[in-house]
Design an enzyme around this catalytic site. Structure first.
Site, PDB file in Angstrom:
ATOM      1  N   SER A  14       0.879  -1.023   0.051  1.00 45.78           N
ATOM      2  CA  SER A  14       0.180   0.032  -0.056  1.00 45.78           C
ATOM      3  C   SER A  14       0.915   1.428   0.072  1.00 45.78           C
ATOM      4  O   SER A  14       0.660   2.402  -0.745  1.00 45.78           O
ATOM      5  CB  SER A  14      -0.842  -0.003   1.311  1.00 45.78           C
ATOM      6  OG  SER A  14      -1.816  -1.214   1.123  1.00 45.78           O
ATOM      7  N   ARG A  18       1.278   4.332  -3.015  1.00 45.78           N
ATOM      8  CA  ARG A  18       1.155   5.646  -2.777  1.00 45.78           C
ATOM      9  C   ARG A  18       2.335   6.394  -2.894  1.00 45.78           C
ATOM     10  O   ARG A  18       2.366   7.605  -3.361  1.00 45.78           O
ATOM     11  CB  ARG A  18       0.568   5.698  -1.080  1.00 45.78           C
ATOM     12  CG  ARG A  18      -0.819   5.366  -1.165  1.00 45.78           C
ATOM     13  CD  ARG A  18      -1.107   5.110   0.264  1.00 45.78           C
ATOM     14  NE  ARG A  18      -2.551   4.540   0.605  1.00 45.78           N
ATOM     15  CZ  ARG A  18      -3.115   3.388   0.077  1.00 45.78           C
ATOM     16  NH1 ARG A  18      -2.285   2.502  -0.435  1.00 45.78           N
ATOM     17  NH2 ARG A  18      -4.279   3.095   0.430  1.00 45.78           N
ATOM     18  N   ARG A 113     -13.551  -6.512 -11.059  1.00 46.59           N
ATOM     19  CA  ARG A 113     -13.689  -5.852  -9.846  1.00 46.59           C
ATOM     20  C   ARG A 113     -14.493  -4.804  -9.923  1.00 46.59           C
ATOM     21  O   ARG A 113     -14.004  -3.885 -10.696  1.00 46.59           O
ATOM     22  CB  ARG A 113     -12.468  -5.764  -9.094  1.00 46.59           C
ATOM     23  CG  ARG A 113     -11.683  -7.047  -8.918  1.00 46.59           C
ATOM     24  CD  ARG A 113     -10.497  -6.889  -8.056  1.00 46.59           C
ATOM     25  NE  ARG A 113     -10.677  -6.596  -6.938  1.00 46.59           N
ATOM     26  CZ  ARG A 113      -9.583  -6.195  -6.176  1.00 46.59           C
ATOM     27  NH1 ARG A 113      -8.334  -6.435  -6.654  1.00 46.59           N
ATOM     28  NH2 ARG A 113      -9.626  -5.584  -4.871  1.00 46.59           N
ATOM     29  N   SER A 157     -13.452   1.133   2.963  1.00 47.08           N
ATOM     30  CA  SER A 157     -12.294   0.786   2.019  1.00 47.08           C
ATOM     31  C   SER A 157     -11.244   1.953   1.733  1.00 47.08           C
ATOM     32  O   SER A 157     -11.503   3.045   1.682  1.00 47.08           O
ATOM     33  CB  SER A 157     -12.936   0.739   0.674  1.00 47.08           C
ATOM     34  OG  SER A 157     -12.231   0.763  -0.410  1.00 47.08           O
ATOM     35  N   ASP A 306      -6.961  -8.161   4.443  1.00 47.61           N
ATOM     36  CA  ASP A 306      -6.132  -8.808   3.395  1.00 47.61           C
ATOM     37  C   ASP A 306      -5.510 -10.153   4.270  1.00 47.61           C
ATOM     38  O   ASP A 306      -4.779 -11.007   3.744  1.00 47.61           O
ATOM     39  CB  ASP A 306      -5.024  -8.044   3.191  1.00 47.61           C
ATOM     40  CG  ASP A 306      -5.414  -7.328   2.092  1.00 47.61           C
ATOM     41  OD1 ASP A 306      -6.508  -7.221   1.560  1.00 47.61           O
ATOM     42  OD2 ASP A 306      -4.492  -6.113   1.932  1.00 47.61           O
ATOM     43  N   ARG A 337     -12.771 -14.586  -2.867  1.00 47.89           N
ATOM     44  CA  ARG A 337     -11.874 -14.933  -1.924  1.00 47.89           C
ATOM     45  C   ARG A 337     -12.964 -15.650  -0.662  1.00 47.89           C
ATOM     46  O   ARG A 337     -12.426 -16.877  -0.329  1.00 47.89           O
ATOM     47  CB  ARG A 337     -11.213 -13.893  -1.028  1.00 47.89           C
ATOM     48  CG  ARG A 337      -9.796 -13.888  -1.028  1.00 47.89           C
ATOM     49  CD  ARG A 337      -9.061 -12.790  -0.483  1.00 47.89           C
ATOM     50  NE  ARG A 337      -8.093 -12.489  -1.220  1.00 47.89           N
ATOM     51  CZ  ARG A 337      -7.274 -11.318  -1.312  1.00 47.89           C
ATOM     52  NH1 ARG A 337      -7.508 -10.680  -0.262  1.00 47.89           N
ATOM     53  NH2 ARG A 337      -6.226 -11.176  -1.948  1.00 47.89           N
ATOM     54  N   ARG A 379      -3.112 -14.013  -2.156  1.00 44.83           N
ATOM     55  CA  ARG A 379      -3.216 -14.448  -0.655  1.00 44.83           C
ATOM     56  C   ARG A 379      -3.884 -15.730  -0.521  1.00 44.83           C
ATOM     57  O   ARG A 379      -3.603 -16.328   0.458  1.00 44.83           O
ATOM     58  CB  ARG A 379      -4.086 -13.283  -0.293  1.00 44.83           C
ATOM     59  CG  ARG A 379      -3.492 -12.111  -0.304  1.00 44.83           C
ATOM     60  CD  ARG A 379      -3.671 -10.863   0.765  1.00 44.83           C
ATOM     61  NE  ARG A 379      -3.347  -9.598   0.187  1.00 44.83           N
ATOM     62  CZ  ARG A 379      -2.120  -9.164   0.469  1.00 44.83           C
ATOM     63  NH1 ARG A 379      -1.158  -9.710   1.090  1.00 44.83           N
ATOM     64  NH2 ARG A 379      -1.994  -7.672  -0.109  1.00 44.83           N
TER      65      ARG A 379
HETATM   66  C1  S3P Z   1      -5.635  -1.518  -0.066  1.00 46.62           C
HETATM   67  C2  S3P Z   1      -6.924  -1.663   0.375  1.00 46.62           C
HETATM   68  C3  S3P Z   1      -7.659  -2.780   0.797  1.00 46.62           C
HETATM   69  C4  S3P Z   1      -6.971  -4.108   0.380  1.00 46.62           C
HETATM   70  C5  S3P Z   1      -5.703  -3.835  -0.795  1.00 46.62           C
HETATM   71  C6  S3P Z   1      -4.905  -2.819  -0.592  1.00 46.62           C
HETATM   72  C7  S3P Z   1      -4.963  -0.138  -0.337  1.00 46.62           C
HETATM   73  O1  S3P Z   1      -8.812  -2.765  -0.271  1.00 46.62           O
HETATM   74  O2  S3P Z   1      -7.617  -5.212   0.486  1.00 46.62           O
HETATM   75  O3  S3P Z   1      -4.941  -4.854  -0.669  1.00 46.62           O
HETATM   76  O4  S3P Z   1      -3.782  -0.208  -0.475  1.00 46.62           O
HETATM   77  O5  S3P Z   1      -5.643   0.945   0.029  1.00 46.62           O
HETATM   78  P1  S3P Z   1     -10.037  -2.122   0.131  1.00 46.62           P
HETATM   79  O6  S3P Z   1     -10.177  -0.739   0.088  1.00 46.62           O
HETATM   80  O7  S3P Z   1     -10.943  -2.525  -1.306  1.00 46.62           O
HETATM   81  O8  S3P Z   1     -10.582  -2.720   1.340  1.00 46.62           O
END
Ligand code: S3P
Length: 423
Positions: A14, A18, A113, A157, A306, A337, A379
């Site tokens: 993540s 970013r 998705r 999210s 996750d 999942r 995963r």
């Molecule tokens: C993430 C947010 C999560 C996570 C993904 C990474 C991120 O998803 O499952 O692996 O980096 O912001 P969601 O925001 O859909 O829950």
């Protein structure tokens, strides 16, 4: 199995995404040490290069250099985001604040998705979208002058939240957001604060004001707690030894799995806590322990979203029945999942079922044996590989190559830390 040694896990996925996105928006050369070099990280680097950023090759052990131009530039080609939902959704947010059109696509899993969770609020801010295949990719975004936004998110999210915050950044407008229950990961908020943007929280509302300035930066990415979780799981399940995982990010919006594991009877020490760019980092020291079942509440889910595949396989080795409440979001991850966790647990001889949006897993000590179908979901592959370290296990995972989406050299790392017990 016996565990032992000190390992490091790859950089946080993540934070790497970013850092790449913000580096591309900053002016000048930023440097990102310890960045993840997995397929998902490469997807972000690839599309940002198409959008005008100069990014050095994504190679293990190399500090990434990201030369941004202050804004993204129009790209001639389609932006292929591979398997990476974070790349696609966060980029849609940034592009919403740019006055040109861009088309995003992805691999078979990503194309399925849902994207309306980001396009609906971004449209309210003033961006325009053309769907080419319903609620998924490919999708064309045409950004423009944005308006401020106040939005109650229908689901917790971090991807939706970050897309809107990045739209606020690119469009220089205020954004106010609220998540329904539980806090999703807050890396975007922490990074924006470090650049001097005002991001405060009151009464469950997150308020972003475009007050700061994105400057070139030097960032060190901590180890990914979601990758560390698989090694933690292997160590908890082992028959002896102790494992140290060094330099792991322990941001409290990411460590819900540690809280749940402690409730299940595991003892995991968090040592040598430091902080970098507003992110806490520590070493995890893990020893084997017998586990008992627990109930994981809906409000806890965003903080361990996750880690549910891993927690589910550990629940299958615990005493009693573990319930994961309100985990319907797992149906729209890299695979269904939720369905596949239950199907695969049953396929290896464990008891598991989905009831509404809840997942029930019954624990037992019989050796897990049978085939596992990952549908290319990294995963799931890693969680069932960890279950494969249980005594007497014979698990055949159909595809381990997909682990490279988030954890390059996962198999080698697992093999290095967990070795068979001498008879
Ligand atoms: C993430 C947010 C999560 C996570 C993904 C990474 C991120 O998803 O499952 O692996 O980096 O912001 P969601 O925001 O859909 O829950």
């Amino acid at each position: 199995m016996i565990v032992g040694g000190t390992v490091r896990v790859p950089g946080d996925k993540s934070i790497t995404h970013r850092a790449l996105l913000l580096g591309a928006m900053a002016r000048g050369a930023s440097h990102v040490g310890g960045a993840l070099t997995s397929l998902d990280a490469r997807s972000s680097a690839r599309v940002l290069r198409q959008l005008g950023a100069d990014i050095s090759p994504v190679r293990r052990g190399r500090t990434l250099s990201v030369v941004g131009r202050g804004r993204l530039r129009r790209s001639a080609g389609t932006l292929a985001c591979g398997n990476s939902g974070t790349t696609a959704r966060l980029l849609l947010g940034l592009l919403a604040g740019h006055r040109f059109a861009a088309t995003l696509t992805g691999d078979g899993s990503l194309r399925r998705r849902p994207m309306r969770r980001v396009t609906v609020p971004l449209e309210r801010m003033g961006a325009r979208f053309t769907e080419h295949a319903g609620d998924g990719l490919p999708l064309t975004v045409r950004g423009g002058a944005l308006e401020a936004c106040r939005y109650e998110m229908p689901m917790s999210s971090a991807q939706v939240k970050s897309a809107l915050l990045l739209a606020g950044l690119a469009g220089a407008v205020e954004v106010e957001l609220r998540e329904p229950h539980g806090r999703s990961r807050d890396h975007t908020e922490r990074l924006l604060r470090a650049f001097g943007f005002r991001v405060d929280e009151r009464d469950g509302w997150i308020r972003f004001a475009p007050t700061g300035r994105l400057e070139r930066f030097e960032l060190q990415v901590p180890g990914d707690p979601s990758s560390a979780a698989f090694l933690v799981g292997a160590a908890v399940m082992a028959e002896g030894g102790e494992l140290v995982i060094g330099g792991v990010g322990v941001n409290p919006t990411r460590t819900g799995f540690l809280t749940v594991l402690e409730r299940m009877g595991a003892t995991i020490a968090v040592d040598g806590l430091t902080e970098h760019w507003g992110e806490p980092v520590a070493d995890l020291v893990v020893r084997p322990a017998p586990l008992r079942a627990t109930e994981v509440l809906a409000g806890e889910i965003p903080g361990l979203i996750d880690e549910i595949p891993l927690l589910a396989i550990l629940a299958a080795r615990a005493e009693g029945t573990t319930i994961f409440r309100q985990v319907g979001e797992l149906r729209v991850k890299e695979s269904d999942r939720l369905g596949l966790i239950a199907d695969n647990l049953r396929s290896v001889g464990c008891r598991a079922e989905v009831s509404g949006d809840d997942l029930h897993v019954e624990g037992g000590m019989q050796p897990p044996r049978g085939p596992v179908r990952t549908a290319g979901d990294h995963r799931l592959a890693m969680a069932f590989a960890v279950l494969g370290t249980a005594p007497g296990a014979r698990i055949d995972v159909d595809d381990m190559t997909c682990a490279a989406v988030s954890f390059p050299r996962f198999r080698e790392t697992l093999r290095a830390v967990a070795r068979r017990k001498r008879p």
